[in-house]
Design a protein around this motif. Structure first.
Motif: not given
Length: 88
Positions: A9-23
């Motif tokens: 799950r963490l891999f796909f969150i990072g790979a698909l850009g669902f990371d809110n930290a950069t936003d």
């Protein structure tokens, strides 16, 4: 098994850009830029700036951003700042 699924799950969150930290960082950087423009151009919105003589020297470097600031963010910055510190 739970650890494996959590890692997938963490891999796909990072790979698909669902990371809110950069936003969040981009939004915070945008607010810092707009706050700087508000400080430099505070005379235009009616806030006296005793250092205006010195801050006006920065305008040639910010000329491309000033027009966009005048059009879109002038009122919203003032209301955001007043919302943070409270109206007098």
């Amino acid at each position: 098994m739970k650890g494996f699924l959590r890692n997938v799950r963490l891999f796909f969150i990072g790979a698909l850009g669902f990371d809110n930290a950069t936003d969040k960082l981009r939004k915070r950087a945008l607010y810092k830029d707009l706050d700087l423009l508000t400080l430099i151009l505070s005379d235009e919105i009616g806030i006296p700036n005793p250092l205006y003589y010195h801050t006006v020297e920065l305008l040639p470097y910010l000329s491309s951003e000033v027009d966009a600031w005048r059009e879109s963010e002038k009122a919203s910055i003032l209301w955001r700042v007043l919302g943070e510190i409270g109206e007098p």
